[in-house]
Structure formats: structure tokens, C-alpha cells
Design a protein around this motif. Structure first.
Motif, mmCIF file in Angstrom:
data_model
loop_
_atom_site.group_PDB
_atom_site.id
_atom_site.type_symbol
_atom_site.label_atom_id
_atom_site.label_comp_id
_atom_site.label_asym_id
_atom_site.label_seq_id
_atom_site.Cartn_x
_atom_site.Cartn_y
_atom_site.Cartn_z
ATOM 1 N N THR A 1 -8.944 0.890 4.980
ATOM 2 C CA THR A 1 -8.123 1.853 4.243
ATOM 3 C C THR A 1 -7.889 1.346 2.837
ATOM 4 O OG1 THR A 1 -7.014 2.591 6.267
ATOM 5 C CG2 THR A 1 -5.944 3.110 4.182
ATOM 6 N N LEU A 2 -8.277 2.163 1.879
ATOM 7 C CA LEU A 2 -8.133 1.813 0.471
ATOM 8 C C LEU A 2 -6.681 2.046 0.055
ATOM 9 C CD1 LEU A 2 -9.967 0.914 -1.886
ATOM 10 C CD2 LEU A 2 -10.342 3.335 -2.391
ATOM 11 N N ARG A 3 -6.001 0.991 -0.384
ATOM 12 C CA ARG A 3 -4.584 1.089 -0.723
ATOM 13 C C ARG A 3 -4.307 0.999 -2.226
ATOM 14 N NH1 ARG A 3 -2.479 3.923 3.091
ATOM 15 N NH2 ARG A 3 -2.282 2.873 5.121
ATOM 16 N N ALA A 4 -5.208 0.402 -2.976
ATOM 17 C CA ALA A 4 -4.988 0.285 -4.421
ATOM 18 C C ALA A 4 -6.319 0.073 -5.119
ATOM 19 C CB ALA A 4 -4.039 -0.865 -4.741
ATOM 20 N N VAL A 5 -6.403 0.611 -6.310
ATOM 21 C CA VAL A 5 -7.535 0.353 -7.195
ATOM 22 C C VAL A 5 -6.971 -0.046 -8.545
ATOM 23 C CG1 VAL A 5 -9.508 1.334 -8.434
ATOM 24 C CG2 VAL A 5 -9.118 1.943 -6.036
ATOM 25 N N GLU A 6 -7.390 -1.173 -9.048
ATOM 26 C CA GLU A 6 -6.981 -1.638 -10.369
ATOM 27 C C GLU A 6 -8.217 -1.794 -11.246
ATOM 28 O OE1 GLU A 6 -4.907 -5.317 -9.673
ATOM 29 O OE2 GLU A 6 -2.968 -4.321 -9.805
ATOM 30 N N VAL A 7 -8.058 -1.447 -12.508
ATOM 31 C CA VAL A 7 -9.090 -1.714 -13.504
ATOM 32 C C VAL A 7 -8.585 -2.879 -14.346
ATOM 33 C CG1 VAL A 7 -10.487 -0.784 -15.379
ATOM 34 C CG2 VAL A 7 -9.708 0.731 -13.527
ATOM 35 N N VAL A 8 -9.379 -3.941 -14.404
ATOM 36 C CA VAL A 8 -8.983 -5.121 -15.169
ATOM 37 C C VAL A 8 -10.041 -5.391 -16.232
ATOM 38 C CG1 VAL A 8 -7.746 -6.078 -13.203
ATOM 39 C CG2 VAL A 8 -10.111 -6.778 -13.613
ATOM 40 N N SER A 9 -9.658 -6.105 -17.272
ATOM 41 C CA SER A 9 -10.610 -6.432 -18.333
ATOM 42 C C SER A 9 -11.722 -7.301 -17.771
ATOM 43 C CB SER A 9 -9.899 -7.135 -19.489
ATOM 44 O OG SER A 9 -9.286 -8.336 -19.043
ATOM 45 N N GLY A 10 -12.921 -7.130 -18.342
ATOM 46 C CA GLY A 10 -14.069 -7.857 -17.836
ATOM 47 C C GLY A 10 -14.169 -9.282 -18.321
ATOM 48 N N ASP A 11 -13.246 -9.701 -19.194
ATOM 49 C CA ASP A 11 -13.280 -11.076 -19.686
ATOM 50 C C ASP A 11 -12.543 -12.002 -18.730
ATOM 51 O OD1 ASP A 11 -10.623 -10.476 -20.111
ATOM 52 O OD2 ASP A 11 -10.820 -10.257 -22.284
ATOM 53 N N ALA A 12 -12.440 -13.264 -19.111
ATOM 54 C CA ALA A 12 -11.827 -14.265 -18.239
ATOM 55 C C ALA A 12 -10.342 -13.998 -18.009
ATOM 56 C CB ALA A 12 -12.030 -15.659 -18.822
ATOM 57 N N ALA A 13 -9.681 -13.297 -18.925
ATOM 58 C CA ALA A 13 -8.249 -13.041 -18.787
ATOM 59 C C ALA A 13 -7.943 -12.089 -17.642
ATOM 60 C CB ALA A 13 -7.689 -12.477 -20.094
ATOM 61 N N ARG A 14 -8.878 -11.179 -17.346
ATOM 62 C CA ARG A 14 -8.697 -10.199 -16.273
ATOM 63 C C ARG A 14 -7.338 -9.479 -16.388
ATOM 64 N NH1 ARG A 14 -12.454 -13.588 -13.797
ATOM 65 N NH2 ARG A 14 -13.871 -12.502 -12.347
ATOM 66 N N ARG A 15 -7.062 -8.979 -17.574
ATOM 67 C CA ARG A 15 -5.826 -8.235 -17.794
ATOM 68 C C ARG A 15 -5.858 -6.909 -17.033
ATOM 69 N NH1 ARG A 15 -5.908 -6.105 -22.295
ATOM 70 N NH2 ARG A 15 -8.056 -6.640 -22.880
ATOM 71 N N THR A 16 -4.757 -6.557 -16.395
ATOM 72 C CA THR A 16 -4.688 -5.271 -15.703
ATOM 73 C C THR A 16 -4.543 -4.161 -16.726
ATOM 74 O OG1 THR A 16 -3.675 -6.257 -13.734
ATOM 75 C CG2 THR A 16 -3.413 -3.884 -14.036
ATOM 76 N N LEU A 17 -5.473 -3.224 -16.727
ATOM 77 C CA LEU A 17 -5.486 -2.127 -17.678
ATOM 78 C C LEU A 17 -4.979 -0.830 -17.081
ATOM 79 C CD1 LEU A 17 -9.050 -2.789 -19.162
ATOM 80 C CD2 LEU A 17 -6.864 -3.597 -20.067
ATOM 81 N N PHE A 18 -5.148 -0.680 -15.770
ATOM 82 C CA PHE A 18 -4.844 0.601 -15.134
ATOM 83 C C PHE A 18 -4.792 0.371 -13.632
ATOM 84 C CE2 PHE A 18 -6.277 4.873 -13.563
ATOM 85 C CZ PHE A 18 -5.244 5.621 -14.108
ATOM 86 N N SER A 19 -3.920 1.095 -12.941
ATOM 87 C CA SER A 19 -3.852 0.949 -11.489
ATOM 88 C C SER A 19 -3.545 2.290 -10.835
ATOM 89 C CB SER A 19 -2.795 -0.084 -11.087
ATOM 90 O OG SER A 19 -1.504 0.330 -11.498
ATOM 91 N N MET A 20 -4.028 2.451 -9.623
ATOM 92 C CA MET A 20 -3.785 3.660 -8.833
ATOM 93 C C MET A 20 -3.389 3.258 -7.427
ATOM 94 S SD MET A 20 -6.894 6.243 -9.953
ATOM 95 C CE MET A 20 -8.178 5.027 -9.731
ATOM 96 N N THR A 21 -2.278 3.818 -6.956
ATOM 97 C CA THR A 21 -1.815 3.601 -5.588
ATOM 98 C C THR A 21 -1.246 4.906 -5.055
ATOM 99 O OG1 THR A 21 0.398 2.935 -6.346
ATOM 100 C CG2 THR A 21 -1.225 1.170 -6.023
ATOM 101 N N ASP A 22 -0.905 4.916 -3.781
ATOM 102 C CA ASP A 22 -0.184 6.020 -3.134
ATOM 103 C C ASP A 22 -0.830 7.377 -3.429
ATOM 104 O OD1 ASP A 22 1.627 4.101 -2.180
ATOM 105 O OD2 ASP A 22 2.801 4.207 -4.012
#
Length: 384
Positions: free
Chosen positions: A70-91
């Protein structure tokens, strides 16, 4: 009660499939990652609209295991080493963003991906124009089992490149007011028209617009609604949006009687776009003009065209309910088997918006917009 564990693995596509023979060794150490493939078929290009910049792409999540996840969350993170969270989807936001190929699945069941099945996550992510990422990764959180046996895991997919902008083009029409029907939006039919032709599912219409012409009362016709000539869009010039070469022309399909279900010919892969023109505008981009009036096309395959040149007249042929121009840019010559590309119209006036297609329309003080793509149900005017 057993503790819920979270395991995060950053793997590329190559590392996702783990054979059964590897399981005993893996059991002695780290927990196996979820048996998922995370794939972005078409890397995104940043689009720039009236409401800001955004990227629109699809994340295909395929379960290669035997047990449902069951898919509970999808996050888009930066592709660099920092992996900053750019966007997220839940619920509910995530649930509404998931589609399931094949038979219809109730909305509440879409996040549950059985073994051998796939979910498609339609990502529509706002982007800060001052910090456009060069690449992104997609991180998912999934659950398996329930109660004491519940297991929660995370997985990151491979790096996906982001293109900073699409091509700048001229308007496909003159004057107005024109309504951007079914235009770019997270949930329009065009946005989610995932169609498999030639063995590959694609969304050629990802940024497509059905241009219908309005009067000052925001209606599309006057007089007999069963006559194409009653519609303001009928017979308007369709214009080349850039210099280019004509690579496809289809003519001789008769017009439909306006209506939801009336079609003059059976709808097939050949007739769905009605009378149409495809222009290679360079850079790997192709402009598609659909539903043109029969006998009105003024170009032939191989012709060189100039920006602003008339290629045909707006009509009501093919899979069309009333006279309008369906327009989109794509990365190939197949109207449905290519991938849709965002573009920037160099200049237009924004006149207002409709809440839905030709409904709840309001006008505002005209404002000139430059190098943007009109969004769904916006009312615009192009230069005469």
C-alpha cells in the motif's frame, strides 16, 4: 506488539529486483527493500503558467513481489546529495493522484498495489523559479501486512533530469476571446490521457488545449446549436506557431453534427484527430493541429511554413463535440504515441477564467502575459 520498522534504500532501477536465492543471505543483515520498480517514463520539463512554474510528470510504481503493498506517501526530493524535500503527497491528495491501469478501481483501493500490478502517480509540483532543480528523485513509503505484522518501508528511485524550459512559440490562433478548454491542470482529461500505442504508454496530450471561441456572454455559439456555422470558432484561421516543415496532413474527414455523441466517422487511431496537420518546428518538437474543417488545409507534406502562416481552418472533425482547435506540442510525430511537451506562448492577454469548461466564467481587467502557457479554462486573447 512488534515495533514497526522503516528501511530506506536509495537504489536505481537496476538494483530493484532481488532474486529469491538472495533472500537467506539478506535476512542475516539488512532487510530487503520493497520489490518495486519506480520509473518516470518522460523526464519533466518546467512549465510556466499564470499561477507560477510547475512540473507535470508520471511516476510508475510496479510491484514485482507476490504480496500487495500500500502506497502511503510519495515525496519528490532534489537529485543532488542534499536530497532536499521539494514536494510530498499523502492521504487524500495522494489517493486522488493515483490511477490504476486496467479495470476501474475504487478510489480508496488505488494505493493498494497487488503483486504484479502497477499504480501511476500523476505528479503536479509547483517549482520555485529561482531554484529550479537540475534533477529530482522520487521517494515512496509503502506498507505491507497489518497489526503486529505491519511493515513500513521507504525506497528512492533513480535520479531524473529536469529540463528548465520548453520552446517559445507564437499563438495558434488570432484574436479572441478563446477559452483554454481542458487545458493544463492536475486533473483534466488531457493531463491523464495515458494511452498505449505501438507498445508504449504515453501522454501526448499532457499539455494539450481545446481552444473554443466565446462571445462576451461566454457562450460558444449563436442560433442553431446543431449547425457548425453557428459556432464562433468555426472557420477561424489555425496558424503555424513557428517556422518549420510539414510532416503529416490528414484531410477529407467530414465534419460532425455538434453534439456529445455524434460522429461522422468511426473513431480510430487514424480518425481520432480528424483533419489535422503536424509541423516539425525543430529541436525535437512537433506541433499538432486537430479537428480542422475538411478541404481547408492549405499545406502539404514537405512544405516549409513560416510562423503565423495559415495551415487550415478550425472545424469539427474527428473525435470532437463542437468546432474547436485541439493543439499540443509533442516529442514525436504520433499524435497519441508521443510525449507531450510544455511550451511558452510569447504573448497573450488574460481576460478571465471559467470555473469549469464553459461554466462559471468571469471576466477581469485584461493583462498582458508573456512567455507562459495558458492554464485550464482561462479566457485569453491573441494578437489580431
Amino acid at each position: 506488539m512488534a515495533l514497526t520498522t522503516i528501511t530506506r534504500r536509495r537504489l536505481g532501477v537496476v538494483g530493484l529486483l532481488v532474486s529469491a536465492a538472495a533472500a537467506p543471505a539478506a535476512a542475516q543483515g539488512a532487510q530487503l527493500p520493497p520489490p518495486l520498480e519506480l520509473r518516470v517514463p518522460k523526464p519533466p520539463t518546467v512549465a510556466y503558467g499564470v499561477d507560477g512554474a510547475f512540473v507535470a510528470y508520471e511516476l510508475h510504481v510496479t510491484n514485482f513481489g507476490a504480496q500487495p503493498l500500500t502506497l502511503r506517501a510519495v515525496e519528490v526530493v532534489s537529485g543532488d546529495a542534499a536530497r532536499r524535500t521539494l514536494f510530498s503527497m499523502t492521504d487524500s491528495v495522494l489517493t486522488q493522484s493515483i490511477a490504476r491501469p486496467g479495470p476501474t478501481v475504487p478510489a480508496a483501493e488505488r494505493p493498494r498495489i497487488a503483486g504484479g500490478m502497477r499504480g501511476v502517480v500523476f505528479v503536479w509540483m509547483p517549482v520555485d523559479t529561482g531554484a529550479v532543480p537540475a534533477s529530482v528523485r522520487n521517494r515512496v513509503r509503502v506498507e505491507q501486512g497489518s497489526g503486529d505484522s505491519l511493515r513500513v518501508q521507504e525506497l528512492e528511485g533513480p535520479v531524473v533530469a529536469v529540463t528548465r524550459t520548453g520552446p517559445v512559440i507564437g499563438p495558434p490562433l488570432r484574436g479572441g476571446p478563446w477559452l483554454a478548454g481542458n487545458g493544463p491542470n492536475a486533473r483534466t482529461g488531457h493531463r491523464r490521457a495515458l494511452i498505449s500505442t505501438g507498445g508504449t504508454p504515453t501522454i501526448a496530450q499532457r499539455f494539450a488545449i481545446d481552444w473554443v471561441k466565446l462571445n462576451d456572454s461566454s457562450t460558444t455559439f449563436q442560433g442553431d446549436r446543431l449547425k457548425n456555422e453557428s459556432y464562433y470558432a468555426e472557420g477561424n484561421d489555425a496558424l503555424a506557431v513557428a517556422d518549420g516543415r510539414v510532416v503529416a496532413v490528414k484531410d477529407s474527414i467530414p465534419e460532425n453534427v455538434p453534439g456529445v455523441s455524434s460522429r461522422a466517422v468511426p473513431i480510430t487511431l487514424e480518425t481520432v484527430g480528424g483533419n489535422h496537420v503536424i509541423i516539425d518546428i525543430g529541436g525535437g518538437y512537433y506541433a499538432f493541429y486537430a479537428h480542422l474543417r475538411p478541404g481547408s488545409i492549405r499545406v502539404r507534406v514537405g512544405d516549409r511554413v513560416r510562423r503565423g502562416q495559415v495551415v487550415g481552418l478550425v472545424g469539427n472533425s474527428g473525435n470532437s463535440t463542437e468546432p474547436h482547435l485541439h493543439f499540443h506540442l509533442m516529442d514525436g510525430t504520433s499524435p497519441l504515441g508521443s510525449e507531450g511537451i510544455p511550451y511558452l506562448i510569447d504573448s497573450f492577454q488574460l481576460l478571465g477564467r471559467c470555473q469549469r469548461l464553459i461554466a462559471g466564467c468571469t471576466r477581469s481587467e485584461p493583462t498582458t502575459r508573456r512567455r507562459e502557457i495558458p492554464l485550464a479554462n482561462m479566457i485569453v486573447r491573441f494578437p489580431d
